[in-house]
Design a protein around this motif. Structure first.
Motif, PDB file in Angstrom:
ATOM      1  N   PHE A 233     -34.315  53.446 -55.106  1.00  0.00           N
ATOM      2  CA  PHE A 233     -34.474  53.298 -53.859  1.00  0.00           C
ATOM      3  C   PHE A 233     -34.882  54.709 -53.202  1.00  0.00           C
ATOM      4  CE2 PHE A 233     -31.673  50.034 -55.015  1.00  0.00           C
ATOM      5  CZ  PHE A 233     -31.712  48.963 -54.213  1.00  0.00           C
ATOM      6  N   LEU A 234     -35.404  54.579 -52.094  1.00  0.00           N
ATOM      7  CA  LEU A 234     -35.889  55.633 -51.354  1.00  0.00           C
ATOM      8  C   LEU A 234     -35.760  55.382 -49.822  1.00  0.00           C
ATOM      9  CD1 LEU A 234     -36.976  58.617 -51.704  1.00  0.00           C
ATOM     10  CD2 LEU A 234     -39.264  57.812 -51.049  1.00  0.00           C
ATOM     11  N   PHE A 235     -34.785  56.260 -49.057  1.00  0.00           N
ATOM     12  CA  PHE A 235     -34.450  56.001 -47.775  1.00  0.00           C
ATOM     13  C   PHE A 235     -35.099  57.271 -46.873  1.00  0.00           C
ATOM     14  CE2 PHE A 235     -31.103  54.431 -50.532  1.00  0.00           C
ATOM     15  CZ  PHE A 235     -30.983  52.826 -50.165  1.00  0.00           C
ATOM     16  N   THR A 236     -35.844  57.065 -45.991  1.00  0.00           N
ATOM     17  CA  THR A 236     -36.775  57.993 -45.382  1.00  0.00           C
ATOM     18  C   THR A 236     -36.472  58.312 -43.965  1.00  0.00           C
ATOM     19  OG1 THR A 236     -38.476  56.268 -45.049  1.00  0.00           O
ATOM     20  CG2 THR A 236     -38.773  57.540 -47.312  1.00  0.00           C
TER      21      THR A 236
ATOM     22  N   ILE B   1     -40.336  46.153 -53.121  1.00  0.00           N
ATOM     23  CA  ILE B   1     -39.757  45.682 -51.728  1.00  0.00           C
ATOM     24  C   ILE B   1     -39.911  46.895 -50.674  1.00  0.00           C
ATOM     25  CG2 ILE B   1     -37.482  44.930 -50.636  1.00  0.00           C
ATOM     26  CD1 ILE B   1     -36.740  43.623 -53.296  1.00  0.00           C
ATOM     27  N   VAL B   2     -40.249  46.369 -49.245  1.00  0.00           N
ATOM     28  CA  VAL B   2     -39.867  47.543 -48.352  1.00  0.00           C
ATOM     29  C   VAL B   2     -39.345  46.887 -47.074  1.00  0.00           C
ATOM     30  CG1 VAL B   2     -41.489  48.819 -46.703  1.00  0.00           C
ATOM     31  CG2 VAL B   2     -42.482  48.213 -48.965  1.00  0.00           C
TER      32      VAL B   2
ATOM     33  N   LEU C 119     -38.458  50.604 -50.885  1.00  0.00           N
ATOM     34  CA  LEU C 119     -38.531  51.837 -50.042  1.00  0.00           C
ATOM     35  C   LEU C 119     -38.149  51.234 -48.618  1.00  0.00           C
ATOM     36  CD1 LEU C 119     -40.082  54.420 -49.037  1.00  0.00           C
ATOM     37  CD2 LEU C 119     -42.088  52.939 -48.685  1.00  0.00           C
ATOM     38  N   LYS C 120     -37.218  52.176 -47.888  1.00  0.00           N
ATOM     39  CA  LYS C 120     -37.050  51.890 -46.546  1.00  0.00           C
ATOM     40  C   LYS C 120     -38.011  52.673 -45.861  1.00  0.00           C
ATOM     41  CE  LYS C 120     -35.702  53.801 -43.234  1.00  0.00           C
ATOM     42  NZ  LYS C 120     -36.298  54.374 -42.127  1.00  0.00           N
ATOM     43  N   ALA C 121     -39.075  51.842 -45.154  1.00  0.00           N
ATOM     44  CA  ALA C 121     -40.227  52.559 -44.407  1.00  0.00           C
ATOM     45  C   ALA C 121     -39.600  53.585 -43.455  1.00  0.00           C
ATOM     46  CB  ALA C 121     -41.044  51.452 -43.657  1.00  0.00           C
ATOM     47  N   GLY C 122     -40.435  54.801 -43.346  1.00  0.00           N
ATOM     48  CA  GLY C 122     -40.052  55.800 -42.381  1.00  0.00           C
ATOM     49  C   GLY C 122     -40.524  55.346 -41.027  1.00  0.00           C
ATOM     50  N   HIS C 123     -39.721  55.883 -39.879  1.00  0.00           N
ATOM     51  CA  HIS C 123     -39.939  55.753 -38.578  1.00  0.00           C
ATOM     52  C   HIS C 123     -40.397  54.433 -38.095  1.00  0.00           C
ATOM     53  CE1 HIS C 123     -42.107  57.814 -34.907  1.00  0.00           C
ATOM     54  NE2 HIS C 123     -40.560  57.225 -34.527  1.00  0.00           N
ATOM     55  N   HIS C 124     -39.448  53.527 -38.475  1.00  0.00           N
ATOM     56  CA  HIS C 124     -39.122  52.083 -38.265  1.00  0.00           C
ATOM     57  C   HIS C 124     -40.669  51.290 -38.304  1.00  0.00           C
ATOM     58  CE1 HIS C 124     -35.991  53.545 -36.389  1.00  0.00           C
ATOM     59  NE2 HIS C 124     -36.641  54.447 -35.636  1.00  0.00           N
ATOM     60  N   GLY C 125     -41.795  51.878 -39.247  1.00  0.00           N
ATOM     61  CA  GLY C 125     -42.803  51.360 -39.571  1.00  0.00           C
ATOM     62  C   GLY C 125     -43.965  51.561 -38.680  1.00  0.00           C
TER      63      GLY C 125
ATOM     64  N   SER D  36     -46.450  56.664 -40.411  1.00  0.00           N
ATOM     65  CA  SER D  36     -45.644  56.952 -41.538  1.00  0.00           C
ATOM     66  C   SER D  36     -46.124  55.707 -42.573  1.00  0.00           C
ATOM     67  CB  SER D  36     -44.061  56.666 -41.144  1.00  0.00           C
ATOM     68  OG  SER D  36     -43.850  57.713 -40.359  1.00  0.00           O
ATOM     69  N   THR D  37     -45.642  55.746 -43.783  1.00  0.00           N
ATOM     70  CA  THR D  37     -45.903  54.731 -44.662  1.00  0.00           C
ATOM     71  C   THR D  37     -47.405  54.607 -45.005  1.00  0.00           C
ATOM     72  OG1 THR D  37     -44.110  53.426 -43.610  1.00  0.00           O
ATOM     73  CG2 THR D  37     -45.288  52.582 -45.659  1.00  0.00           C
TER      74      THR D  37
END
Length: 773
Positions: free
Chosen positions: A669-672, A718-719, A695-701, A705-706
Motif C-alpha cells: 500500500f502507498l498512502f500519499t 486499486i486506487v 494506492l491512496k491518490a494524492g491530494h484528493h485526486g 497529483s497521480t
C-alpha cells in the motif's frame, strides 16, 4: 393476577413481532426471537390452550397493518430543481447560518427543508416563520444520503421511517412565505413556538435550553457540549418530557382545581380536556403521548370508579399508538419509553414490597431502567457509561424535586412578574452554569466510560437475555441473586470486547470525512492500530451571527464515532501527513476520547498556529511526538512500514506530506497525503522499482497529483480517492479519473461509495463500502 400479567405482556409482544416481520422481513435472529417467544407461550400452560388465539390475532393484525403502511405509494416528486408549495408543519429551527423545517406540500407529502442563510437579514426574516405559514420554496430536491460511514446514524432511514423521502435545499431568496389563519390545534402549536422563542430571548443561555426541554420537549437550543455531556453520562432522558413531568403537572393541577372549589368529578373532567392540549404543547414525542394517555386512562377509571391494571393501560396505549403509527417501532425514543415503562410496571409490586425506603426504591428503579435501556443505547453510543447509575441517583431527585417544580413556577410567574423579580428563575439561572460545568468535567474523564463498539443484533439479543435472567433471579429474591447475572453479563461484554482481537485479517478503512483524509489501519488481531489523518472542518467566516449551537466538526461527528463503533479507544500511531486543516483539523476531538500513544509528524518547520497548538496539546496528554523523514522504517504486527517522504527541505506544505509505504500479507500500500507532482517526481527518482497493489491518490485526486509517470511506476490494482461530494475544488479531476480508467484500475471514491473497507489475508482482498451500489 399471576396468570393475567404474562398474558397481557405477550399480546403487545406478539403484535410487535408481527409488525416487525412486515416492515423488516425475516432473519435468523428474528426466527430465534420467535422461537423463544413461542417457547415462553407454551410453558404458560395455565392459559395457553384457551388463549393462544388471542396471541395469534395481534400478530396477524399488526402484520397486515405493517404491510399496508410499507406498501403505500412512496412519493409524487422527482429529483431536481423545482418550486414546491406547502405549509410549515414543524417549528423552524434556526442555528447560525442554517435553517431547517418540515413542509407539508399541497400533495400531502412531507419534505425536509434545509437552507443555508447568506445574510444576517435572512436569519431575522426566517425567525418570523410560524407553523402553518404557506410557503413557496424554490430549490434543489434531492434524496437524503444513506449512512456514509460504518456504524453511523442513518439519516435516510430515519426520515423514511417518518415517510419523508426528499430534502429540499432552497436557492438564495428561494423561500417566500405568507401568514395564514389557523384552527385551535395550529393556534396551540404557534403558542408553543412563541413561548420557546420567548424563553430563548429572555432566559440565560445556560438554562434556556433546559427550560424549553422540560416544558416544551424542545432541545434544539441546548449547547452542543452540554448535550454531549448529558448523552455520554446517561442522564439525557431527564430532559425528555415523560411520566415524571406529566404526573407532576396533573398532580399540581388536580389539587389547585380542588382548592379553587371544583368538585372531584369536575376536576377530572377538566384534566381530561387539558391533557390532549398538553400533548401538543409538550411536543407530542412518544414519551409525552404515552404518559399523557396513561394519565387519561387512570383519570377515566377514577371518574367511572373502576379499576384497570397499569399493565392493561400501558398495553392499550402501546397497541393503539403502534397501530396508528407503525413506523414508530423503529424510533429510539418510542422503544426506550415503552420498554422501560413495561419493565417498571411489571416490577412495581416487587419493588414496593421488597424495598421500604424511598432511596432503596429509587435505586431499584434506576438500576432496572439502566439495565433495560443499555443494550439499545449501545447501538447508538457504542460505550458503557459507568457513572450513569450514581449520577441518576443524584440527578433524578434534583430534577424531580427542585428543577422541574421551580421551572413550572417560574414559567407561570413570567406572565405576571417582571424578570428581575422572578426569583425561582434567577435561582435556576445561577445554579445551572455550575451544574453543566460539573457534567462536562465528568463527561471528559475517560475512565467514566468503556468503549465497546457497536454490538451486532445477536449481541443485543444476548444482552437482553442477560437482563431477563437477572430479573428472574431478582424476582426469586435469594441472597446474592445478583452474582450470576453480573457474571453472565460480564462474559457477554468481554466477548464483544475480545471479538475484534480474534480477527486474523488486516483491515484498512478509508473513513468518509468529506473533503479531507482519514485512513484507519488495523493490523491482524489488532496488534496495532494506526490512523492516518483525521479530516477537518474548514471555516470560511468569522461573523458572529453564523456561529451554530452545535457546529459540525469532522473529528467529533465522524472520526470519533467511527472509531467508537469499532470499539477503538486507543491508537498506537497517529500519522498526521501535513498541516492542512482537512487532514489534521479533527485531531483535537481525539484528545477527549481516545488515547494516542504516538504522533508522527513530517520533518520540517511547524509554522501554523493550529499545528503548534495541536502538537502542544498532545504533548500535555503524555503523547510521544516524533518528527519523521524519508528513510525511516519499522516492523509491527507482521507488517513493514517505510517513510518515503518528506526529506525536511520542502517548501510546499503538500509536498511535505508524509508518504507511507506498507507491506503486509504479500500486499503493498502507498498512502500519499496531499503529495503533488513535484513530490511524485522525487519518489520516481529515488525509488525507480517501486510497485504497489493499492494506492491512496494524492491530494484528493487533484489534477496536480497521480500523474501518468507516477501511475506507470506504481501500477496499482486499486486506487483509493478521498473527496467530498460536490466539493468546490472539482476533486477528483476528470483527467485523473480518465488516467485510471485507461489502465483499468479499480477506483474506489468516498464521494460515491462513502467509507471504504479493505479486509485481506493471503493476498485476497474483500472490499466493503458504506453505500452499496
Amino acid at each position: 393476577m399471576r396468570e393475567i400479567s404474562p398474558f397481557l405482556f405477550l399480546i403487545p409482544l406478539s403484535a410487535t413481532l408481527g409488525l416487525f416481520l412486515a416492515l423488516r422481513g425475516s432473519s435468523p435472529l428474528y426466527l430465534l426471537i420467535l422461537v423463544f417467544f413461542l417457547f415462553f407461550c407454551f410453558i404458560q400452560r395455565s392459559f395457553i390452550k384457551k388463549r393462544i388465539i388471542f396471541i395469534t390475532i395481534p400478530f396477524i393484525i399488526y402484520y397486515l397493518n405493517g404491510c399496508l403502511a410499507w406498501n403505500q405509494p412512496l412519493t409524487a416528486y422527482e429529483e431536481g430543481i423545482q418550486s414546491i408549495f406547502g405549509v410549515v408543519q414543524a417549528m423552524p429551527i434556526i442555528d447560525g447560518d442554517t435553517m431547517s423545517l418540515r413542509l407539508k406540500t399541497n400533495l400531502s407529502e412531507v419534505i425536509q427543508v434545509q437552507a443555508f442563510l447568506y445574510e444576517r437579514g435572512d436569519q431575522d426574516r426566517l425567525k418570523q416563520l410560524e407553523l402553518g405559514d404557506a410557503c413557496m420554496i424554490t430549490g434543489n430536491l434531492t434524496s437524503p444520503l444513506p449512512s456514509t460511514n460504518f456504524g453511523q446514524f442513518d439519516y435516510q432511514s430515519y426520515l423514511k421511517e417518518q415517510t419523508i423521502f426528499w430534502i429540499l435545499r432552497p436557492n438564495r431568496e428561494g423561500i417566500q412565505c405568507k401568514k395564514t389563519e389557523g384552527n385551535l390545534f395550529l393556534g396551540l402549536q404557534r403558542w408553543r413556538q412563541a413561548q420557546i422563542r420567548k424563553v430563548e430571548q429572555h432566559v440565560h443561555p445556560e438554562f434556556s435550553g433546559i427550560m424549553n426541554a422540560l416544558l416544551f420537549g424542545d432541545r434544539s437550543s441546548i449547547d452542543g457540549d452540554v448535550m454531549e455531556a448529558y448523552q455520554r453520562l446517561g442522564v439525557i432522558h431527564l430532559l425528555a418530557v415523560s411520566g415524571m413531568h406529566v404526573g407532576m403537572i396533573v398532580t399540581m393541577l388536580f389539587y389547585t382545581l380542588l382548592r379553587v372549589g371544583l368538585i372531584r368529578e369536575r376536576t377530572i373532567d377538566v384534566l381530561l380536556v387539558i391533557l390532549p392540549f398538553y400533548i401538543v404543547i409538550a411536543g407530542a414525542a412518544p414519551s409525552v403521548i404515552r404518559a399523557a394517555i396513561m394519565a387519561m386512562v387512570i383519570l377515566i377509571c377514577l371518574r367511572l370508579k373502576t379499576r384497570v391494571s397499569p399493565l392493561t393501560g400501558i398495553s392499550i396505549v402501546y397497541l393503539s399508538y403502534l397501530f396508528m403509527k407503525p413506523l414508530a417501532l423503529f424510533h429510539l425514543g418510542f422503544q426506550l419509553s415503552f420498554l422501560i415503562s413495561f419493565g417498571l410496571i411489571i416490577s412495581a409490586p416487587i419493588i414496593q414490597k421488597r424495598y421500604v425506603t424511598r432511596f432503596s426504591q429509587l435505586l431499584a428503579v434506576t438500576l432496572l431502567s439502566q439495565c433495560l435501556s443499555f443494550p439499545l443505547l449501545l447501538l447508538h453510543t457504542f460505550e458503557l457509561t459507568l457513572l450513569a447509575i450514581p449520577l441518576n441517583l443524584i440527578y433524578i431527585p434534583f430534577i424531580t424535586l427542585f428543577v422541574l417544580p421551580l421551572t413550572l413556577i417560574s414559567f407561570f410567574l413570567s406572565f405576571s412578574v417582571p424578570y428581575a423579580f422572578n426569583y425561582p428563575l434567577l435561582l435556576l439561572e445561577f445554579v445551572f452554569p455550575f451544574i453543566h460545568q460539573i457534567l462536562k468535567i465528568c463527561a471528559d474523564v475517560r475512565f467514566t466510560s468503556i468503549v465497546v463498539g457497536k454490538p451486532s443484533m445477536i449481541l443485543v439479543f444476548a444482552y437482553y437475555l442477560c437482563v431477563f435472567f437477572g430479573c428472574l433471579m431478582w424476582e426469586k429474591g435469594m441472597r446474592g441473586w445478583w452474582k450470576k447475572p453480573i457474571a453472565v453479563l460480564s462474559l457477554v461484554v468481554t466477548i464483544q470486547l475480545v471479538l475484534p482481537y480474534t480477527d486474523p485479517r488486516t483491515k484498512v478503512t478509508m473513513i468518509d470525512v468529506g473533503q479531507g483524509d482519514s485512513i484507519l489501519i488495523e493490523l491482524p488481531h489488532r496488534k496495532s492500530i494506526y490512523l492516518i489523518d483525521v479530516g477537518g472542518t474548514i471555516s470560511f467566516s468569522n461573523e458572529e451571527w453564523r456561529n451554530r449551537i452545535r457546529p459540525f466538526e469532522v473529528g467529533t461527528d465522524i472520526v470519533v464515532p467511527a472509531l467508537k463503533a469499532t470499539g477503538i479507544s486507543r491508537i498506537d500511531k497517529l500519522i498526521l501527513t501535513h498541516g492542512h486543516m482537512d487532514h489534521i483539523g479533527g485531531a483535537e476531538a481525539l484528545l477527549k476520547t481516545v488515547t494516542v500513544k504516538e504522533v508522527y509528524y513530517g520533518q520540517g518547520s511547524v509554522d501554523g498556529e493550529f499545528e503548534r497548538e495541536l502538537l502542544t496539546n498532545f504533548a500535555r496528554h503524555k503523547t510521544n511526538i516524533k518528527f519523521v523523514k524519508e528513510g525511516e522504517s519499522w516492523k509491527d504486527g507482521g507488517a513493514t512500514f517505510f517513510i518515503l517522504s518528506p526529506n525536511g527541505t520542502e517548501q510546499n506544505l503538500n509536498d511535505r506530506s508524509i508518504v507511507l509505504y506498507m507491506e503486509i500479507e504479500g500486499l503493498s500500500f502507498l498512502f500519499t497525503g496531499d503529495l503533488e507532482e513535484s513530490g511524485e517526481r522525487r519518489i520516481i527518482s529515488n525509488y525507480p522499482n517501486l510497485k504497489v497493489d493499492v494506492l491512496k491518490a494524492g491530494h484528493h485526486g487533484s489534477r496536480t497529483s497521480t500523474t501518468e509517470a507516477f501511475l506507470t511506476l506504481l501500477n496499482p490494482k486499486i486506487v483509493l480517492i478521498s473527496a467530498g461530494r460536490n466539493n468546490r475544488f472539482g476533486h477528483p479531476h476528470p483527467e485523473v479519473i480518465e488516467r485510471l480508467e485507461e489502465r483499468e484500475m479499480v477506483i474506489l471514491r468516498t464521494d460515491i461509495f462513502g467509507a471504504i473497507e479493505l479486509k485481506f489475508k493471503n493476498k485476497k482482498i474483500k472490499v466493503k463500502t458504506a453505500i452499496e451500489q
